[in-house]
Motif scaffolding. Structure first.
Motif, mmCIF file in Angstrom:
data_model
loop_
_atom_site.group_PDB
_atom_site.id
_atom_site.type_symbol
_atom_site.label_atom_id
_atom_site.label_comp_id
_atom_site.label_asym_id
_atom_site.label_seq_id
_atom_site.Cartn_x
_atom_site.Cartn_y
_atom_site.Cartn_z
ATOM 1 N N CYS A 176 0.785 -1.222 -0.041
ATOM 2 C CA CYS A 176 -0.035 0.092 0.071
ATOM 3 C C CYS A 176 1.001 1.170 -0.106
ATOM 4 O O CYS A 176 2.038 1.486 0.856
ATOM 5 C CB CYS A 176 -0.798 -0.152 1.135
ATOM 6 S SG CYS A 176 -1.981 1.288 1.263
ATOM 7 N N THR A 177 0.552 2.219 -0.689
ATOM 8 C CA THR A 177 1.411 3.489 -0.862
ATOM 9 C C THR A 177 1.359 4.565 -0.121
ATOM 10 O O THR A 177 1.850 5.662 -0.001
ATOM 11 C CB THR A 177 1.332 4.000 -2.326
ATOM 12 O OG1 THR A 177 -0.168 4.266 -2.573
ATOM 13 C CG2 THR A 177 1.728 2.819 -3.360
ATOM 14 N N HIS A 178 0.023 4.619 0.971
ATOM 15 C CA HIS A 178 -0.436 5.524 1.693
ATOM 16 C C HIS A 178 -0.413 5.352 3.029
ATOM 17 O O HIS A 178 -0.859 6.069 3.876
ATOM 18 C CB HIS A 178 -1.768 6.367 1.279
ATOM 19 C CG HIS A 178 -2.669 5.227 0.983
ATOM 20 N ND1 HIS A 178 -2.988 4.601 -0.224
ATOM 21 C CD2 HIS A 178 -3.662 4.987 1.854
ATOM 22 C CE1 HIS A 178 -3.938 4.009 -0.107
ATOM 23 N NE2 HIS A 178 -4.435 3.867 1.084
ATOM 24 N N ASN A 179 0.344 4.152 3.450
ATOM 25 C CA ASN A 179 0.228 3.942 5.191
ATOM 26 C C ASN A 179 1.750 3.448 5.328
ATOM 27 O O ASN A 179 2.404 2.880 4.233
ATOM 28 C CB ASN A 179 -0.614 3.091 5.689
ATOM 29 C CG ASN A 179 -0.468 1.466 5.133
ATOM 30 O OD1 ASN A 179 0.460 0.871 5.390
ATOM 31 N ND2 ASN A 179 -1.527 1.028 4.875
ATOM 32 N N PRO A 180 2.565 3.617 6.444
ATOM 33 C CA PRO A 180 3.894 3.522 6.676
ATOM 34 C C PRO A 180 4.137 2.138 6.891
ATOM 35 O O PRO A 180 5.515 1.708 6.369
ATOM 36 C CB PRO A 180 4.222 4.117 7.975
ATOM 37 C CG PRO A 180 2.740 4.165 8.748
ATOM 38 C CD PRO A 180 1.876 4.498 7.641
ATOM 39 N N LEU A 181 3.288 1.063 6.820
ATOM 40 C CA LEU A 181 3.346 -0.166 6.859
ATOM 41 C C LEU A 181 3.469 -1.058 5.616
ATOM 42 O O LEU A 181 3.956 -2.116 5.332
ATOM 43 C CB LEU A 181 2.504 -0.995 7.893
ATOM 44 C CG LEU A 181 2.848 -0.953 9.429
ATOM 45 C CD1 LEU A 181 1.801 -1.265 10.212
ATOM 46 C CD2 LEU A 181 4.124 -1.401 9.794
ATOM 47 N N GLY A 182 2.681 -0.121 4.728
ATOM 48 C CA GLY A 182 2.315 -0.691 3.101
ATOM 49 C C GLY A 182 1.503 -1.838 3.375
ATOM 50 O O GLY A 182 1.463 -2.868 2.505
ATOM 51 N N VAL A 183 0.780 -2.180 4.291
ATOM 52 C CA VAL A 183 -0.257 -3.128 4.571
ATOM 53 C C VAL A 183 -1.543 -2.808 4.098
ATOM 54 O O VAL A 183 -2.053 -1.587 4.044
ATOM 55 C CB VAL A 183 -0.301 -3.570 6.194
ATOM 56 C CG1 VAL A 183 1.033 -3.949 6.521
ATOM 57 C CG2 VAL A 183 -0.864 -2.447 7.011
ATOM 58 N N LYS A 184 -2.459 -3.762 3.631
ATOM 59 C CA LYS A 184 -3.586 -3.798 3.349
ATOM 60 C C LYS A 184 -4.601 -4.643 4.319
ATOM 61 O O LYS A 184 -4.241 -5.667 4.798
ATOM 62 C CB LYS A 184 -4.003 -3.876 1.827
ATOM 63 C CG LYS A 184 -3.107 -3.383 0.985
ATOM 64 C CD LYS A 184 -3.282 -3.830 -0.566
ATOM 65 C CE LYS A 184 -2.031 -3.199 -1.494
ATOM 66 N NZ LYS A 184 -2.434 -3.864 -2.895
ATOM 67 N N GLY A 185 -6.063 -4.302 4.305
ATOM 68 C CA GLY A 185 -6.939 -5.194 4.952
ATOM 69 C C GLY A 185 -7.159 -6.494 4.493
ATOM 70 O O GLY A 185 -7.036 -6.899 3.381
#
Length: 315
Positions: free
Chosen positions: A259-268
């Motif tokens: 993911c490009t817009h949270n610092p972890l790059g994680v998705k649900g």
């Protein structure tokens, strides 16, 4: 969220409190009810600091101790609350580097943190995590007058956008033309959840979602009589999926697009299995009917019960 008409934000908060011994309490607004926060959240903080996960305690569900949070829903816990935790930990690291720089007689800009050691870049001068956390509680030996004693930081994270996981699901099933009974033989789920912190937890989330989706597709139904009385109000009447109703799954989440817009790059990942499996099951039932010669059937309402399948074939 405001543009969509919501009156509540999607933000969450975290407070990271480092004790003088180096152990950490992380107060989070997202409450766990089985998702594994107590396992995944410490992994994130431990990797950032280079310390053992056993030194980190997750505190949730106590409004006298935690900052205000939005809870856990919509597969948001790690993407939103976890990101707040990252931001708070970054603040901890910045302050700790100033203290370490003072202890090592170096500029904090030259301090690197790796494997629980603060090191002056390009030298062998270092000080351990525990020494710095202890020094944080000895204010007469502080580098600057404007640094307050202790090592505790709070951060809020308000996401700029939703996360967008994607995937492809395939279901193979058999249909008994005499009874209309559907038996799932194989089920494969391939998802892109971005960066994965704990693969076992993610796989467990997908397994649970697949069982829920299969239950919705084949079994679960709220039934009312003509007077509006609910007839399936208990588990004696409401059909939940059991072990014999689901197969062993083939699950893959190795193709990660961060993911490009949270610092972890994680998705649900929490609801992916429940979203992808019902249409896969129903489409497979329609396909089975077509292969058996019942080409006139192009739609069956869920749950696809034996009676509904049998009735569709008779029609």
């Amino acid at each position: 969220m405001g543009q969509l008409g919501a009156r509540a934000g999607l933000y969450d908060a975290a407070t990271v409190r480092v004790n003088a011994t180096g152990s950490i309490s992380v107060m989070v607004g997202a409450h766990s009810h089985g998702q594994g926060h107590e396992t995944a959240f410490p992994q994130v903080v431990a990797e950032m600091l280079g310390i053992d996960e056993s030194m980190i305690d997750i505190v949730h569900g106590d409004t006298s101790k935690i900052p205000f949070g939005m809870g856990t829903y919509g597969s948001r816990s790690l993407a939103v609350c976890g990101s707040a935790m990252v931001r708070a930990t970054e603040k901890i690291i910045n302050k700790a580097k100033k203290i370490a720089g003072h202890l090592l007689e170096a500029s904090d800009a030259d301090i690197e943190l790796k494997d629980g050691q603060f090191t002056v870049a390009g030298t062998d001068k270092s000080v351990a995590w525990g020494d710095v956390t202890l020094a944080a509680y000895v204010p007469h030996n502080y580098p600057l007058e404007d640094i307050e004693p202790g090592l505790e930081e709070t951060a809020f994270y308000d996401p700029a956008n939703f996360t967008y996981p994607s995937g492809a699901y395939a279901c193979e099933l058999e249909l008994d033309p005499e009874t209309g009974r559907v038996t799932i033989e194989r089920f494969a789920a391939a998802d892109d959840f971005g960066n994965v912190v704990n693969p076992m937890i993610v796989e467990g989330q997908v397994h649970g979602g697949l069982a829920q989706g299969i239950g919705q597709a084949l079994l679960e139904s709220c039934v009312y009589d003509e007077n509006g009385q609910l007839l399936s109000a208990s588990y004696m009447d409401y059909a939940m999926p059991r072990a014999e109703d689901v197969p062993f799954y083939q699950v893959d989440h190795s193709c990660a697009t961060p993911c490009t817009h949270n610092p972890l790059g994680v998705k649900g990942c929490g609801e992916a299995g429940a979203i992808g499996s019902p249409p896969a099951v129903v489409n497979a039932v329609i396909d089975a009917l077509h292969s058996g010669g019942y080409t006139q059937v192009d739609h069956i309402d869920m749950p696809v019960s034996p009676h509904r399948v049998w009735k569709a074939m008779q029609g």
